[in-house]
Design a protein around this motif. Structure first.
Motif, PDB file in Angstrom:
ATOM      1  N   PHE B   4      47.434  -5.785 130.824  1.00 51.93           N
ATOM      2  CA  PHE B   4      48.237  -6.767 131.562  1.00 51.93           C
ATOM      3  C   PHE B   4      47.668  -8.187 131.429  1.00 51.93           C
ATOM      4  CE2 PHE B   4      49.997  -8.741 135.472  1.00 51.93           C
ATOM      5  CZ  PHE B   4      51.332  -8.643 135.102  1.00 51.93           C
ATOM      6  N   LEU B  11      50.450 -16.387 132.151  1.00 56.26           N
ATOM      7  CA  LEU B  11      51.480 -16.727 133.132  1.00 56.26           C
ATOM      8  C   LEU B  11      50.854 -17.379 134.376  1.00 56.26           C
ATOM      9  CD1 LEU B  11      54.468 -16.248 132.794  1.00 56.26           C
ATOM     10  CD2 LEU B  11      54.277 -14.174 134.140  1.00 56.26           C
ATOM     11  N   ALA B  14      49.724 -20.843 133.492  1.00 51.80           N
ATOM     12  CA  ALA B  14      50.904 -21.709 133.344  1.00 51.80           C
ATOM     13  C   ALA B  14      51.389 -22.189 134.713  1.00 51.80           C
ATOM     14  CB  ALA B  14      52.021 -20.957 132.630  1.00 51.80           C
ATOM     15  N   LEU B  68      51.073   0.384 140.290  1.00 51.26           N
ATOM     16  CA  LEU B  68      51.815  -0.882 140.353  1.00 51.26           C
ATOM     17  C   LEU B  68      53.179  -0.767 139.669  1.00 51.26           C
ATOM     18  CD1 LEU B  68      49.132  -3.607 139.552  1.00 51.26           C
ATOM     19  CD2 LEU B  68      50.219  -3.169 141.723  1.00 51.26           C
ATOM     20  N   ASN B  69      53.408   0.381 139.030  1.00 54.19           N
ATOM     21  CA  ASN B  69      54.661   0.604 138.300  1.00 54.19           C
ATOM     22  C   ASN B  69      54.902  -0.410 137.202  1.00 54.19           C
ATOM     23  OD1 ASN B  69      55.527   2.861 139.951  1.00 54.19           O
ATOM     24  ND2 ASN B  69      55.705   1.316 141.548  1.00 54.19           N
ATOM     25  N   LEU B  70      53.809  -0.915 136.617  1.00 52.31           N
ATOM     26  CA  LEU B  70      53.918  -1.822 135.472  1.00 52.31           C
ATOM     27  C   LEU B  70      53.501  -1.020 134.244  1.00 52.31           C
ATOM     28  CD1 LEU B  70      52.266  -5.029 136.933  1.00 52.31           C
ATOM     29  CD2 LEU B  70      54.582  -4.880 136.108  1.00 52.31           C
ATOM     30  N   ALA B  71      54.482  -0.469 133.544  1.00 54.83           N
ATOM     31  CA  ALA B  71      54.152   0.375 132.399  1.00 54.83           C
ATOM     32  C   ALA B  71      54.126  -0.450 131.129  1.00 54.83           C
ATOM     33  CB  ALA B  71      55.171   1.495 132.273  1.00 54.83           C
ATOM     34  N   LEU B  72      53.006  -0.389 130.400  1.00 57.80           N
ATOM     35  CA  LEU B  72      52.871  -1.090 129.116  1.00 57.80           C
ATOM     36  C   LEU B  72      52.461  -0.068 128.070  1.00 57.80           C
ATOM     37  CD1 LEU B  72      50.743  -4.075 130.469  1.00 57.80           C
ATOM     38  CD2 LEU B  72      53.171  -4.134 129.948  1.00 57.80           C
ATOM     39  N   VAL B 115      53.691 -19.880 128.791  1.00 63.59           N
ATOM     40  CA  VAL B 115      54.798 -18.972 129.145  1.00 63.59           C
ATOM     41  C   VAL B 115      55.348 -18.333 127.869  1.00 63.59           C
ATOM     42  CG1 VAL B 115      57.134 -18.835 130.102  1.00 63.59           C
ATOM     43  CG2 VAL B 115      55.427 -20.193 131.257  1.00 63.59           C
ATOM     44  N   SER B 119      55.353 -14.377 127.266  1.00 62.90           N
ATOM     45  CA  SER B 119      56.620 -13.679 127.019  1.00 62.90           C
ATOM     46  C   SER B 119      56.581 -12.919 125.697  1.00 62.90           C
ATOM     47  CB  SER B 119      57.777 -14.675 126.988  1.00 62.90           C
ATOM     48  OG  SER B 119      57.750 -15.472 128.124  1.00 62.90           O
ATOM     49  N   ALA B 126      56.217  -4.129 125.918  1.00 63.79           N
ATOM     50  CA  ALA B 126      57.255  -3.484 126.735  1.00 63.79           C
ATOM     51  C   ALA B 126      57.528  -2.053 126.278  1.00 63.79           C
ATOM     52  CB  ALA B 126      58.535  -4.302 126.671  1.00 63.79           C
ATOM     53  N   ASP B 128      60.383  -0.584 127.262  1.00 64.10           N
ATOM     54  CA  ASP B 128      61.785  -0.436 127.615  1.00 64.10           C
ATOM     55  C   ASP B 128      62.580  -1.550 126.926  1.00 64.10           C
ATOM     56  OD1 ASP B 128      63.431   0.618 130.366  1.00 64.10           O
ATOM     57  OD2 ASP B 128      64.077  -1.273 129.505  1.00 64.10           O
ATOM     58  N   THR B 131      63.506  -4.500 129.281  1.00 63.42           N
ATOM     59  CA  THR B 131      62.344  -5.354 129.565  1.00 63.42           C
ATOM     60  C   THR B 131      62.071  -6.256 128.365  1.00 63.42           C
ATOM     61  OG1 THR B 131      61.466  -3.487 130.782  1.00 63.42           O
ATOM     62  CG2 THR B 131      59.959  -5.298 130.371  1.00 63.42           C
ATOM     63  N   PHE B 135      62.003 -10.487 128.227  1.00 63.50           N
ATOM     64  CA  PHE B 135      60.920 -11.303 127.678  1.00 63.50           C
ATOM     65  C   PHE B 135      61.410 -12.127 126.474  1.00 63.50           C
ATOM     66  CE2 PHE B 135      58.032  -8.436 130.055  1.00 63.50           C
ATOM     67  CZ  PHE B 135      57.324  -9.419 130.731  1.00 63.50           C
TER      68      PHE B 135
END
Lengths: 158, 491
Positions: B4, B11, B14, B68-72, B115, B119, B126, B128, B131, B135
């Motif tokens: 992450f 981000l 920024a 955190l449900n942030l899947a990478l 940014v 992105s 990502a 997905d 997602t 980006f």
């Protein structure tokens, strides 16, 4: 009623593209968004409706008007005569496609209850699609910084 | 949590930069942004060392033990892409220290750049398609900002054209994703590859048109020359170096190889688009006199090589395509930065008004020669090896005509780039350019570093292929299996 709203959405969206006067175009976009927001409410998607009316019809239109006023876009324009025929052709094509789609889609499904939908949307946003939220933050950051850059440039030019 | 970093850190910085611009207008934005780029480069190298060398890992991030449900996701292709992005963004960041003075607020500029990098990393990591799309949009908006930084009417027009065409591309991509969602009920890469009958011809066409517009393949190329000519040099360097590669080429790889699986029809379309782009880009570049416009057409041609290599679909073709992706990122960033340096020193990038600058801009001239020879595929520089592998791959599958076109376009590339080198740097120095002096330190340093990478990755190409490119190529060769064999870590 839905057909009337859909037609209104398309008419004003097309006008927003074709009108040369920026302010009029933005107002058409606003009306188009309001129509779309009402459609979302009627289709039992209140979250989408609220977002559409508050963000697109509200926030974005304000940003557009701000930008137009900063860049001095309020000049008088002669609308080109070609806009109307193009718009009419496009309008009939889209209407045809839309109505064919509506007739083929069959009866609408039973709407889900509001409580169920609230929990579902919250679950989807925070439990399933958290990275999309980070992506949205990137989009907002990018938009704000680009606006700051353009506004700053305008100030420098003055 | 480590993955992450690639999205979260740029981000966060920024968001912080405009706030500190009141305290420090120059030093802190320069320092923090470049520190971030150094950190990202170090992180991409660390990930390469930590990664076991095979397999696709999906990581659901955790914070103090809770999800955190942030899947990478991370695989060989991601590792190569993250490294490419990190190298290019660091070079552009260092170049900007001296370059960006004349383009308004430094803090806002770096914020947009960060940014954009966040992105682009989001697109790469990502898991997905939707997602990925979000980006792509965020990176697109940041790119319009970079185009609009130029303070001319042309730059605003270029940004507007870019905005409209990018919007068209995005609507194609979103429609393609919607069609997949209707068919499969999901937008997850792994889930779609598991679903049967997820392929619809219309969604394929929409993706080809959408991603084709993003990476400016002929006939979707017309936004690129205007946008690149109008913007400050850092924008085309970032866009041609990494944005086009991720939002266009990487997305094509992910969708056509790992989501759909490469079919003969898609393979043929990629080969045709690649060959047309190679030829059209090279010939259109020939007639240009403005440096950045010519480099924009050259980019179209070089992206054609990448798509051609990938489209062949054989192991050698894919290795050649991915190798050219990395090499082109490096040498094209170098060439765009060189064009920016020339414009910084002289006030124009119109080659007709320039001449004899070799003595006045020795570093820029030297690094430009290395960049152009790499682009033209002259041994032992990096561009030679990737083009050679693509040509051999074409001969292997008996596409002799396309192999000839690839070699012929390479000669044309050498021709127009040498022509520009002669016009700008050789010959008699013009009277109006006698006051020109070499560009400041960080600009020179950045160009010299990229020139070194061009030479070094050309010399050690064999080990670069085996360590970086082969795992990435394996991901594409595995096709659907790559997504199916995803190992979940955490959560």
């Amino acid at each position: 009623m839905t057909a009337f709203l859909l037609a209104g959405t398309m008419v004003f969206a097309a006008l927003a593209v074709f009108l040369k006067d920026m302010l009029k175009a933005v107002i058409c976009l606003l009306i188009s968004s309001v129509f779309l927001g009402i459609i979302f409410f009627r289709l039992n998607a209140p979250f989408a409706g609220v977002f559409e009316i508050s963000v697109v019809a509200g926030l974005i239109v304000v940003l557009f008007i701000l930008t137009i006023s900063l860049t001095g876009g309020q000049k008088s324009f002669v609308e080109p005569s070609i806009s109307l025929p193009i718009f009419l052709v496009l309008f009939f094509i889209f209407s045809y496609v839309l109505f064919v789609g509506i007739f083929r889609s069959g009866p609408a499904e039973e709407p889900v209850s509001m409580v169920e939908e609230y929990s579902k949307i919250g679950e989807v946003l925070w439990m399933g699609r958290a990275l999309d939220t980070v992506g949205q933050i990137s989009v907002i950051f990018a938009g704000v910084f680009v606006l700051l850059c353009v506004v700053g440039r305008k100030r420098d030019d003055k | 949590m480590f993955l992450f970093i690639f999205i979260g850190v740029p981000l966060a910085i920024a968001g912080f930069l405009p706030l500190i611009s009141r305290v420090s207008r120059r030093l802190l934005p320069d320092f923090l942004s470049n520190l971030c780029f150094v950190l990202l480069l170090a992180a991409s190298v660390s990930i390469f060392n930590l990664w076991p060398g095979a397999g696709r890992f999906s990581h659901n991030l955790q914070w103090f033990g809770s999800n955190l449900n942030l899947a990478l996701a991370l695989d060989g292709l991601n590792v190569l892409m993250l490294f490419t992005v990190s190298v290019v963004s660091l070079a552009v960041g260092l170049f900007s220290i001296n370059y960006i003075d004349r383009y308004g607020s430094r803090a806002i500029y770096y914020a947009i750049l960060l940014v954009l990098v966040a992105s682009i990393n989001g697109i790469i990591l990502a898991t997905d398609l939707f997602t990925m799309y979000i980006f792509i949009e965020a990176a697109g908006i940041a790119s319009y900002g970079l185009v609009a930084l130029g303070r001319t009417r042309n730059s605003t027009e270029g940004a507007f054209k870019y905005l409209i065409l990018s919007g068209v591309a995005s609507s194609f991509i979103l429609s393609g994703i919607a069609l997949i969602f209707i068919k499969t009920g999901t937008t997850g890469i792994r889930e779609i590859s598991m679903a049967k009958n997820s392929i619809t011809e219309l969604s394929l066409i929409l993706f080809i048109a959408g991603f084709g517009l993003k990476c400016a393949l002929v006939p979707f190329h017309f936004w690129m020359p205007d946008a690149y000519t109008a913007a400050p040099a850092v924008m085309p360097a970032m866009s041609s170096g990494i944005f086009v590669k991720t939002a266009g080429v990487y997305a094509i790889c992910r969708v056509f190889f790992n989501v759909y699986g490469l079919t003969p029809a898609v393979s043929s379309v990629m080969v045709y688009l690649g060959v047309i782009s190679i030829l059209a880009g090279a010939f259109l570049a020939l007639g240009q006199t403005r440096l950045r416009r010519m480099l924009a057409y050259s980019s179209i041609s070089q992206v054609g090589y990448i798509i051609l290599g990938l489209g062949i679909g054989t192991p050698l073709g894919i290795i050649g395509g991915l190798l050219h992706l990395f090499y082109h990122s490096i040498f094209k960033t170098l060439l765009f930065l060189n064009a920016g340096a020339v414009e910084y020193a002289t006030g124009t990038d119109e080659s007709v008004d320039l001449g004899g600058l070799g003595g006045r801009l020795p570093f820029s001239s030297g690094t430009n020669i290395i960049g152009l020879l790499s682009a033209a595929g002259v041994p032992p520089l990096n561009g030679f090896w990737s083009k050679l592998i693509i040509v051999i791959a074409l001969i292997q599958v008996k596409m002799f005509l396309y192999a000839f076109i690839a070699i012929f376009a390479s000669v044309v590339t050498l021709w127009y780039l040498l022509l520009i080198q002669r016009r700008v740097f050789f010959g008699k120095l013009k009277e109006s350019l006698k006051q020109v002096v070499e560009v400041p330190f960080w600009m020179t340093f950045s160009m010299a570093a990229l020139a070194f990478v061009c030479v070094w990755t050309g010399v050690v190409f064999a080990s670069f292929i085996s360590e970086w490119v082969l795992p990435a190529a394996t991901v594409l060769l595995d096709g659907l299996k790559s997504s199916l064999n995803t190992f979940m870590i955490g959560g």
